[in-house]
Scaffold this motif. Structure first.
Motif, PDB file in Angstrom:
ATOM      1  N   ARG A  32       0.845  -1.192   0.000  1.00 18.09           N
ATOM      2  CA  ARG A  32       0.000   0.000   0.000  1.00 18.09           C
ATOM      3  C   ARG A  32       0.880   1.242   0.000  1.00 18.09           C
ATOM      4  O   ARG A  32       2.004   1.225   0.499  1.00 18.09           O
ATOM      5  CB  ARG A  32      -0.900  -0.010   1.229  1.00 18.09           C
ATOM      6  CG  ARG A  32      -1.926  -1.108   1.183  1.00 18.09           C
ATOM      7  CD  ARG A  32      -2.890  -0.976   2.357  1.00 18.09           C
ATOM      8  NE  ARG A  32      -3.924  -1.964   2.266  1.00 18.09           N
ATOM      9  CZ  ARG A  32      -3.826  -3.191   2.772  1.00 18.09           C
ATOM     10  NH1 ARG A  32      -2.731  -3.562   3.404  1.00 18.09           N
ATOM     11  NH2 ARG A  32      -4.824  -4.046   2.649  1.00 18.09           N
ATOM     12  N   THR A  33       0.352   2.327  -0.539  1.00 20.77           N
ATOM     13  CA  THR A  33       1.153   3.546  -0.593  1.00 20.77           C
ATOM     14  C   THR A  33       1.553   4.017   0.797  1.00 20.77           C
ATOM     15  O   THR A  33       2.658   4.528   0.985  1.00 20.77           O
ATOM     16  CB  THR A  33       0.409   4.666  -1.342  1.00 20.77           C
ATOM     17  OG1 THR A  33      -0.848   4.900  -0.712  1.00 20.77           O
ATOM     18  CG2 THR A  33       0.210   4.319  -2.795  1.00 20.77           C
ATOM     19  N   SER A  34       0.671   3.841   1.775  1.00 19.71           N
ATOM     20  CA  SER A  34       1.027   4.258   3.138  1.00 19.71           C
ATOM     21  C   SER A  34       2.194   3.424   3.672  1.00 19.71           C
ATOM     22  O   SER A  34       3.058   3.947   4.378  1.00 19.71           O
ATOM     23  CB  SER A  34      -0.178   4.141   4.070  1.00 19.71           C
ATOM     24  OG  SER A  34      -0.653   2.807   4.105  1.00 19.71           O
ATOM     25  N   GLN A  35       2.235   2.140   3.303  1.00 19.94           N
ATOM     26  CA  GLN A  35       3.355   1.296   3.718  1.00 19.94           C
ATOM     27  C   GLN A  35       4.635   1.723   3.017  1.00 19.94           C
ATOM     28  O   GLN A  35       5.710   1.729   3.617  1.00 19.94           O
ATOM     29  CB  GLN A  35       3.072  -0.175   3.399  1.00 19.94           C
ATOM     30  CG  GLN A  35       1.950  -0.779   4.200  1.00 19.94           C
ATOM     31  CD  GLN A  35       1.550  -2.140   3.673  1.00 19.94           C
ATOM     32  OE1 GLN A  35       1.394  -2.319   2.470  1.00 19.94           O
ATOM     33  NE2 GLN A  35       1.387  -3.089   4.579  1.00 19.94           N
ATOM     34  N   ALA A  37       5.388   4.708   2.002  1.00 28.27           N
ATOM     35  CA  ALA A  37       5.851   5.951   2.626  1.00 28.27           C
ATOM     36  C   ALA A  37       6.599   5.659   3.922  1.00 28.27           C
ATOM     37  O   ALA A  37       7.616   6.295   4.212  1.00 28.27           O
ATOM     38  CB  ALA A  37       4.674   6.885   2.883  1.00 28.27           C
ATOM     39  N   VAL A  38       6.115   4.697   4.702  1.00 27.31           N
ATOM     40  CA  VAL A  38       6.789   4.326   5.956  1.00 27.31           C
ATOM     41  C   VAL A  38       8.187   3.775   5.661  1.00 27.31           C
ATOM     42  O   VAL A  38       9.145   4.057   6.381  1.00 27.31           O
ATOM     43  CB  VAL A  38       5.944   3.300   6.751  1.00 27.31           C
ATOM     44  CG1 VAL A  38       6.735   2.695   7.895  1.00 27.31           C
ATOM     45  CG2 VAL A  38       4.674   3.954   7.265  1.00 27.31           C
ATOM     46  N   ARG A  41      10.376   7.018   4.240  1.00 27.79           N
ATOM     47  CA  ARG A  41      10.629   8.187   5.087  1.00 27.79           C
ATOM     48  C   ARG A  41      11.967   8.141   5.833  1.00 27.79           C
ATOM     49  O   ARG A  41      12.662   9.159   5.895  1.00 27.79           O
ATOM     50  CB  ARG A  41       9.474   8.404   6.056  1.00 27.79           C
ATOM     51  CG  ARG A  41       9.426   9.822   6.573  1.00 27.79           C
ATOM     52  CD  ARG A  41       8.137  10.134   7.297  1.00 27.79           C
ATOM     53  NE  ARG A  41       6.949  10.056   6.481  1.00 27.79           N
ATOM     54  CZ  ARG A  41       6.514  11.022   5.671  1.00 27.79           C
ATOM     55  NH1 ARG A  41       7.192  12.129   5.576  1.00 27.79           N
ATOM     56  NH2 ARG A  41       5.412  10.878   4.970  1.00 27.79           N
ATOM     57  N   ASP A  87       4.652  12.523   1.758  1.00 29.62           N
ATOM     58  CA  ASP A  87       3.274  12.718   2.217  1.00 29.62           C
ATOM     59  C   ASP A  87       2.283  12.385   1.105  1.00 29.62           C
ATOM     60  O   ASP A  87       1.238  11.780   1.355  1.00 29.62           O
ATOM     61  CB  ASP A  87       3.054  14.152   2.692  1.00 29.62           C
ATOM     62  CG  ASP A  87       3.781  14.469   3.983  1.00 29.62           C
ATOM     63  OD1 ASP A  87       4.230  13.524   4.676  1.00 29.62           O
ATOM     64  OD2 ASP A  87       3.917  15.674   4.296  1.00 29.62           O
ATOM     65  N   ALA A  90       2.056   8.704   0.841  1.00 30.07           N
ATOM     66  CA  ALA A  90       1.329   8.134   1.986  1.00 30.07           C
ATOM     67  C   ALA A  90      -0.174   8.317   1.853  1.00 30.07           C
ATOM     68  O   ALA A  90      -0.945   7.436   2.207  1.00 30.07           O
ATOM     69  CB  ALA A  90       1.815   8.771   3.284  1.00 30.07           C
ATOM     70  N   ASP A  91      -0.581   9.480   1.335  1.00 31.69           N
ATOM     71  CA  ASP A  91      -2.006   9.768   1.215  1.00 31.69           C
ATOM     72  C   ASP A  91      -2.259  10.547  -0.073  1.00 31.69           C
ATOM     73  O   ASP A  91      -2.337  11.781  -0.058  1.00 31.69           O
ATOM     74  CB  ASP A  91      -2.493  10.562   2.429  1.00 31.69           C
ATOM     75  CG  ASP A  91      -4.000  10.757   2.434  1.00 31.69           C
ATOM     76  OD1 ASP A  91      -4.697  10.216   1.543  1.00 31.69           O
ATOM     77  OD2 ASP A  91      -4.487  11.458   3.344  1.00 31.69           O
ATOM     78  N   ARG A  99      -0.919  19.713   2.472  1.00 34.48           N
ATOM     79  CA  ARG A  99       0.326  18.964   2.483  1.00 34.48           C
ATOM     80  C   ARG A  99       1.529  19.887   2.375  1.00 34.48           C
ATOM     81  O   ARG A  99       2.558  19.641   2.989  1.00 34.48           O
ATOM     82  CB  ARG A  99       0.322  17.957   1.331  1.00 34.48           C
ATOM     83  CG  ARG A  99       1.504  17.047   1.334  1.00 34.48           C
ATOM     84  CD  ARG A  99       1.450  15.998   0.253  1.00 34.48           C
ATOM     85  NE  ARG A  99       1.326  16.592  -1.059  1.00 34.48           N
ATOM     86  CZ  ARG A  99       0.428  16.209  -1.965  1.00 34.48           C
ATOM     87  NH1 ARG A  99      -0.430  15.267  -1.715  1.00 34.48           N
ATOM     88  NH2 ARG A  99       0.372  16.786  -3.154  1.00 34.48           N
TER      89      ARG A  99
END
Length: 101
Positions: A32-35, A37-38, A41, A87, A90-91, A99
């Motif tokens: 997932r995009t949020s993953q 980004a984690v 980062r 960012d 992530a979203d 943002r």
């Protein structure tokens, strides 16, 4: 004793490393995009240093000393651009107005 890697060539290693459709059905993991980004980062500081070094190497006008206001604002700008990008990864649905503030 025989070296087990002696008979390998790039072709034979690739043949063994990449399964054919007959051997197996491979589906890459879904990230997932949020993953993503984690994962990305923590790389921000090192990536920012690399980007700044490339900018300074390739654009002579930017190859000034990094102490003082010039270096400070170059670092701030690169960090802010990368943070905004992470960012957005992530979203993707987040407002760019929020943002980039």
């Amino acid at each position: 004793m025989r070296d087990p890697y002696q008979s390998f060539t790039v072709e034979t290693m690739l043949d063994q490393a990449i399964p054919t459709p007959e051997q197996t059905h491979y589906e890459p993991p879904i990230v997932r995009t949020s993953q993503l980004a984690v994962i990305m980062r923590p790389e921000l500081p090192g990536l920012a240093r690399e980007i700044i070094a490339e900018i300074r190497e390739r654009i002579p006008e930017y190859a000034r000393p990094m102490d003082g206001p010039y270096g400070h604002w170059l670092r701030v700008g690169v960090h802010q651009a990368l943070a905004s990008f992470f960012d957005a990864v992530a979203d993707p649905a987040a407002s760019q107005e929020q943002r980039d503030q």
